[in-house]
Design a protein around this motif. Structure first.
Motif, short mmCIF file in Angstrom:
data_model
loop_
_atom_site.label_atom_id
_atom_site.label_comp_id
_atom_site.label_asym_id
_atom_site.label_seq_id
_atom_site.Cartn_x
_atom_site.Cartn_y
_atom_site.Cartn_z
N ALA A 266 63.47 79.74 42.10
CA ALA A 266 63.08 79.27 40.77
C ALA A 266 62.56 80.41 39.92
O ALA A 266 62.89 80.53 38.72
CB ALA A 266 62.02 78.18 40.90
N ASP A 267 61.73 81.29 40.50
CA ASP A 267 61.20 82.43 39.75
C ASP A 267 62.32 83.40 39.37
O ASP A 267 62.35 83.93 38.26
CB ASP A 267 60.14 83.16 40.57
N LEU A 268 63.24 83.63 40.32
CA LEU A 268 64.35 84.54 40.04
C LEU A 268 65.19 84.02 38.89
O LEU A 268 65.57 84.78 37.97
CB LEU A 268 65.20 84.72 41.29
N ASP A 269 65.47 82.73 38.89
CA ASP A 269 66.27 82.13 37.84
C ASP A 269 65.53 82.13 36.50
O ASP A 269 66.12 82.44 35.45
CB ASP A 269 66.65 80.70 38.21
N ALA A 270 64.25 81.81 36.53
CA ALA A 270 63.48 81.71 35.29
C ALA A 270 63.30 83.05 34.60
O ALA A 270 63.25 83.12 33.36
CB ALA A 270 62.11 81.09 35.57
N TRP A 271 63.23 84.11 35.38
CA TRP A 271 62.95 85.43 34.82
C TRP A 271 64.12 86.40 34.93
O TRP A 271 63.97 87.61 34.76
CB TRP A 271 61.71 86.04 35.50
#
Length: 295
Positions: A266-271
């Motif tokens: 989720a963090d990789l996708d969001a940022w």
């Protein structure tokens, strides 16, 4: 018994908990064991006198001289070490500011530096034979950090990085490295004889520190994990021609690690856009394999 038996296992931290369970599983399987712990007399009380399949040795993994002597004795007795289980360790579960530099050093001396010293001592004989299995006992705390885990989890995160890197280095010699990530198992890990807490209480942390200790006290001896079943699982992994580099032990470990994977994704996708924006301009874009070759 495995088709490759009898093998010789070298197991640290073998006097109790997961280490003792692994020793029993290995002996029941017909293999040979070099069981090591700080106090040899406890090993004798637990497993009996030495025999043609059992050798008990006193070993503090933080003592390089003892490590070298123990490995030399094991090789002289059995001729080879086929499987190394780096199990020696303990948990320092305390708020970071309530821990001392001495606490940090002690945690790393056993959980990381001791593990590395034993591995360094065993590897030459495995490399010469072009065969070997290494199990580094980490923890779900080696992938998932949390309050009171600043020392323990940091040491286990380091074990994870060491194991993954070492696995790539020694695979060419027929040596397999697996880092084992247990969740909560029914051992004395959380008993006063093993776990350590902060020695310098700070009022601002009093509430959370008390709550965390109460949580661990309630969990002790009530954990879901069965040490005997973990011992049997290691036998399965030792027999497998292509064991994993990482292996989670226990339903709680599987759940916590899956949650970590989901949060990372989720963090990789969001940022992702911001992450990609940091590339500079260059004329030659290296191939992905070249970028990640060190792995």
């Amino acid at each position: 018994m495995s088709a490759n038996s009898p093998r010789t296992w070298f197991i640290t931290g073998a006097s109790r908990g997961l280490g003792a369970a692994i020793v029993r599983a290995v002996l029941d399987n017909g293999d040979r064991v070099v069981a090591t712990a700080r106090r040899r007399e406890v090993l004798v009380e637990t497993f009996g006198d030495d025999s043609d399949r059992l050798l008990s040795l006193a070993l503090d993994v933080a003592d390089a001289g003892q490590v070298a002597a123990a490995v030399e004795t094991a090789l002289a007795r059995f001729g080879a070490i086929d499987v190394l289980v780096n199990n020696a360790g303990y948990g320092h579960l305390a708020i970071f500011e309530e821990s001392t530099p001495a606490d940090i050093q002690a945690q790393f001396d056993t959980n990381l530096f001791g593990l590395m010293q034993v591995t360094r001592a065993v590897l030459p004989s495995m490399r010469a034979r072009r065969a070997g299995r290494i199990f580094n006992i980490s923890s779900v705390g080696g992938l998932v950090g949390g309050e009171s885990g600043t020392l323990y989890c940091t040491s286990k995160f380091a074990v994870e990085g060491f194991s993954e890197s070492l696995a790539a280095e020694v695979a060419r010699f027929g040596i397999h490295v697996t880092v084992v990530e247990p969740g909560f198992f029914r051992t004395d890990f959380l008993e006063p004889t093993s776990v350590r807490y902060g020695s310098h209480p700070i009022p601002d942390y009093a509430e959370v520190a008390t709550a965390l200790k109460s949580f661990y006290d309630a969990r002790s001896r009530n954990q879901a994990g069965d040490p005997e079943k973990l011992g049997q699982a290691l036998l399965t992994l030792a027999d497998h021609p292509n064991p994993p580099v990482r292996w989670a032990a226990g339903s709680d470990a599987v759940g916590m690690i899956q949650g970590k994977i989901d949060r990372l994704q989720a963090d990789l996708d969001a940022w992702r856009e911001l992450s990609l924006s940091t590339d500079g301009e260059f004329e030659f874009a290296p191939e992905p394999d070249a970028v990640t070759a060190w792995r």
